[in-house]
Design an enzyme around this catalytic site. Structure first.
Site, PDB file in Angstrom:
ATOM      1  CB  CYS A 115      -3.969  32.191 -69.196  1.00  0.00           C
ATOM      2  SG  CYS A 115      -2.789  33.722 -69.206  1.00  0.00           S
ATOM      3  CB  CYS A 123       0.619  26.705 -70.182  1.00  0.00           C
ATOM      4  SG  CYS A 123      -0.726  27.403 -70.820  1.00  0.00           S
ATOM      5  CB  SER A 173       5.155  31.902 -76.513  1.00  0.00           C
ATOM      6  OG  SER A 173       3.827  32.655 -76.569  1.00  0.00           O
ATOM      7  CG  LEU A 174      12.230  33.728 -76.790  1.00  0.00           C
ATOM      8  CD1 LEU A 174      12.192  32.961 -77.975  1.00  0.00           C
ATOM      9  CD2 LEU A 174      12.711  35.437 -76.926  1.00  0.00           C
ATOM     10  CG  HIS A 175       7.615  32.029 -72.222  1.00  0.00           C
ATOM     11  ND1 HIS A 175       7.236  33.124 -72.155  1.00  0.00           N
ATOM     12  CD2 HIS A 175       6.432  31.236 -72.684  1.00  0.00           C
ATOM     13  CE1 HIS A 175       5.980  33.384 -72.714  1.00  0.00           C
ATOM     14  NE2 HIS A 175       5.538  32.161 -73.005  1.00  0.00           N
ATOM     15  N   GLY A 177      -5.167  26.968 -76.645  1.00  0.00           N
ATOM     16  CA  GLY A 177      -4.758  26.527 -78.070  1.00  0.00           C
ATOM     17  C   GLY A 177      -3.522  27.028 -78.519  1.00  0.00           C
ATOM     18  CB  CYS A 186       3.885  25.465 -72.273  1.00  0.00           C
ATOM     19  SG  CYS A 186       4.202  25.841 -73.960  1.00  0.00           S
ATOM     20  CB  SER A 234       0.228  34.539 -79.199  1.00  0.00           C
ATOM     21  OG  SER A 234       1.254  34.117 -78.414  1.00  0.00           O
ATOM     22  CD  GLU A 250     -10.387  31.316 -69.006  1.00  0.00           C
ATOM     23  OE1 GLU A 250     -10.301  30.252 -68.518  1.00  0.00           O
ATOM     24  OE2 GLU A 250      -9.634  32.290 -68.985  1.00  0.00           O
ATOM     25  CB  CYS A 290      -8.024  37.071 -75.003  1.00  0.00           C
ATOM     26  SG  CYS A 290      -6.737  35.632 -74.827  1.00  0.00           S
ATOM     27  CG  ASN A 344      -2.037  35.635 -64.564  1.00  0.00           C
ATOM     28  OD1 ASN A 344      -1.960  36.358 -63.807  1.00  0.00           O
ATOM     29  ND2 ASN A 344      -2.378  35.774 -65.904  1.00  0.00           N
ATOM     30  CB  CYS A 350      -3.040  23.299 -75.799  1.00  0.00           C
ATOM     31  SG  CYS A 350      -1.615  24.018 -76.472  1.00  0.00           S
TER      32      CYS A 350
HETATM   33  N1  SAH Z   1      -0.108  28.919 -77.820  1.00  0.00           N
HETATM   34  C1  SAH Z   1       0.111  30.105 -78.139  1.00  0.00           C
HETATM   35  C2  SAH Z   1      -1.136  31.186 -77.624  1.00  0.00           C
HETATM   36  C3  SAH Z   1      -1.679  30.886 -76.172  1.00  0.00           C
HETATM   37  S1  SAH Z   1      -0.863  31.435 -74.630  1.00  0.00           S
HETATM   38  C4  SAH Z   1       1.305  30.446 -77.508  1.00  0.00           C
HETATM   39  O1  SAH Z   1       1.992  29.809 -76.926  1.00  0.00           O
HETATM   40  O2  SAH Z   1       1.786  31.705 -77.852  1.00  0.00           O
HETATM   41  C5  SAH Z   1      -0.788  33.208 -74.714  1.00  0.00           C
HETATM   42  C6  SAH Z   1       0.410  33.484 -73.810  1.00  0.00           C
HETATM   43  O3  SAH Z   1       0.242  33.201 -72.375  1.00  0.00           O
HETATM   44  C7  SAH Z   1       1.564  32.838 -74.303  1.00  0.00           C
HETATM   45  O4  SAH Z   1       2.857  33.651 -74.117  1.00  0.00           O
HETATM   46  C8  SAH Z   1       1.828  31.901 -72.964  1.00  0.00           C
HETATM   47  O5  SAH Z   1       2.999  31.207 -72.933  1.00  0.00           O
HETATM   48  C9  SAH Z   1       1.227  32.784 -71.898  1.00  0.00           C
HETATM   49  N2  SAH Z   1       0.685  31.913 -70.627  1.00  0.00           N
HETATM   50  C10 SAH Z   1       0.432  30.737 -70.407  1.00  0.00           C
HETATM   51  N3  SAH Z   1       0.235  30.644 -69.085  1.00  0.00           N
HETATM   52  C11 SAH Z   1       0.390  31.693 -68.451  1.00  0.00           C
HETATM   53  C12 SAH Z   1       0.218  32.026 -67.001  1.00  0.00           C
HETATM   54  N4  SAH Z   1      -0.179  31.206 -66.153  1.00  0.00           N
HETATM   55  N5  SAH Z   1       0.678  33.369 -66.794  1.00  0.00           N
HETATM   56  C13 SAH Z   1       0.804  34.260 -67.861  1.00  0.00           C
HETATM   57  N6  SAH Z   1       1.286  33.939 -69.162  1.00  0.00           N
HETATM   58  C14 SAH Z   1       0.715  32.768 -69.526  1.00  0.00           C
END
Ligand code: SAH
Length: 344
Positions: A333, A118, A214-216, A159, A115, A191, A91, A104, A290, A111
Site C-alpha cells: 500500500c 505504513c 486497524s488494531l494490529h 489518509g 503508524c 477504516s 493512490e 480503495c 506488504n 497522513c
Molecule cells: N488510516 C486508516 C485507513 C488506511 S490504511 C486506517 O488506519 O485504518 C488501511 C489498512 O491497511 C490499515 O489497516 C493499515 O494499517 C493497513 N496497512 C498499512 N500499511 C500496510 C502494509 N504495508 N501492508 C499491509 N497493510 C497495511
C-alpha cells in the site's frame, strides 16, 4: 465556482434553496443528469429552465481529477495515481473480488497518524481530500471499468478518513444515493486507526455502512510502539467506543490485524487478541503485511499466518485471512506513489 461533485443531494438542495431560491427538486434533477445520465454539459439539461441553466454555467462546474499513472496486475487489480488539480497525487486501487469490483479510495494527501509500519505516513499530511476529489476517484475508476461498475467502496487508501470526517461522509452519501452511484451502504466500509470520538459520531450516522478498525496489536505496550494514536486513545477507550458502535449502529465491526513477523504473530499474541475482542460482535481480518522498503518490518511466514488463524478459530474468534491483490505490481500500500516520487 461550485464544483457539483462536492455536494451530497441534501447539501446541494440546501445550497440551491438558500442561495438561488430554487425548489429542492432542482438538486434531484441535477443529480440525475450528472450521475445517472453522465451528462456534464449544462445546455443539454433539458428539463431545467434556460435561466437556471445560465446560472449553472456561470457559477457551477464539474471538474474531476485525472489519471497520472496506471498499473494493471495479472489478477485484474488496477492501481492508479489520481492527479488532483493542485498536482498532488493519491493512490486509488480497483480490486476484482468475485462478488464485485471494490474501490480503495484515498481520503488525504499523506497522513499524520504515523503508524510505524505504513508507507503512507512517510509523507506527512499535506491536506484533506475534498469530497469532489473522492467522487473523482470513483468516476475515474468507473471509466476504467468501461461496461462494469464499482460495486463496493473501502476508504482504506492513503489518509485517515476520520481525520477528514465531514468530506468523507458527504462522499459516502453520494456513493450511497439512488440518484447517484447507488452503492449499498453495506457495501461501503470506512477504516480508521482508532479516532475514538469519531467512532462514536459514525455510530450515530444512521446509515448501514461498515466500520473497520486497524488494531494490529492486542496490548497497549505493543500498540503504542506500532501506532502513535494508541498513546492518545489506548485500547480500553478504543474498545469501549467499539462496543458502543456495535450497540448504537447495530452492526458488526471488523478488526484489521496485520501480521508482522516476530512482532505480533505468536500464540501469546493470538490469546491476547482473543481476550481483547471477547464479547464484541466482531470479526478479524488478518492482513499479510506488504513489506515497505523504508522500514524493517517483515511479513509473517505463510505457515504462521495460517497457524495464527487456527489459534484464533480454536479460541472461538471469527477471523479470516484477507485475500491479496496485485502482488505483482508495487505490492505494498502506498508504494506506487513512493515509486513515482523517487523518480521525480
Ligand atoms: N488510516 C486508516 C485507513 C488506511 S490504511 C486506517 O488506519 O485504518 C488501511 C489498512 O491497511 C490499515 O489497516 C493499515 O494499517 C493497513 N496497512 C498499512 N500499511 C500496510 C502494509 N504495508 N501492508 C499491509 N497493510 C497495511
Amino acid at each position: 465556482m461550485y464544483n457539483l461533485y462536492n455536494y451530497s443531494l441534501k447539501q446541494l438542495q440546501d445550497l440551491l434553496v438558500n442561495k438561488y431560491n430554487q425548489k429542492p427538486f432542482r438538486a434531484t434533477q441535477i443529480f440525475t443528469w450528472i450521475y445517472l445520465k453522465g451528462v456534464s454539459d449544462f445546455s443539454l439539461m433539458s428539463d431545467i429552465s434556460k435561466d437556471f441553466r445560465d446560472i449553472l454555467k456561470k457559477d457551477f462546474c464539474l471538474v474531476k481529477p485525472t489519471i497520472f499513472k496506471k498499473e494493471e496486475s495479472s489478477d485484474g487489480t488496477i492501481k492508479f495515481l489520481t492527479k488532483l488539480s493542485d498536482d498532488n497525487l493519491v493512490e486509488t486501487v480497483i480490486m476484482p473480488y468475485n462478488y464485485g469490483n471494490v474501490l480503495c479510495v484515498s481520503s488525504q494527501v499523506g497522513c499524520n497518524m504515523g503508524c510505524a509500519f505504513c508507507a503512507s505516513g512517510l509523507l506527512k499530511k499535506k491536506r484533506n481530500l475534498e469530497t469532489h476529489e473522492m467522487v473523482g476517484e470513483l468516476l475515474l475508476a468507473n471509466e476504467l471499468l468501461k461496461d462494469k461498475k464499482i460495486t463496493h467502496i473501502v476508504v482504506m487508501g492513503t489518509g485517515e478518513p476520520f481525520d477528514n470526517y465531514d468530506n468523507v461522509m458527504s462522499f459516502i452519501r453520494i456513493c450511497n444515493d439512488p440518484k447517484a452511484f447507488e452503492i449499498g451502504a453495506r457495501h461501503i466500509t470506512v477504516s480508521t486507526c482508532g479516532l475514538v470520538d469519531k467512532i462514536r459520531q459514525y455510530a450515530k450516522e444512521g446509515l448501514q455502512i461498515n466500520l473497520a478498525i486497524s488494531l494490529h496489536a492486542a496490548t497497549d505496550e505493543k500498540r503504542n510502539k506500532l501506532m502513535k494514536i494508541n498513546q492518545r486513545y489506548p485500547l480500553k477507550e478504543l474498545m469501549a467506543a467499539t462496543k458502543e458502535y456495535v450497540q448504537v449502529a447495530d452492526r458488526r465491526v471488523t478488526f484489521e490485524y496485520i501480521l508482522l513477523k516476530d512482532i505480533n504473530d505468536t500464540e501469546e499474541d493470538a490469546k491476547a487478541l482473543a481476550k481483547l475482542v471477547k464479547g464484541i460482535l466482531a470479526y478479524i481480518n488478518l492482513i499479510p503485511y506488504n513489506e515497505v522498503k523504508e522500514n524493517e518490518f517483515k511479513r509473517s511466514d505463510k505457515s504462521r499466518v495460517h497457524q495464527f488463524l487456527d489459534w484464533l478459530t480454536k479460541l472461538g474468534v471469527h477471523a479470516q485471512i484477507r485475500k491479496e491483490f496485485g502482488s505483482d505490481i508495487s505490492a505494498a500500500c502506498g508504494q506506487l506513489r513512493a515509486k513515482v516520487k523517487d523518480n521525480e
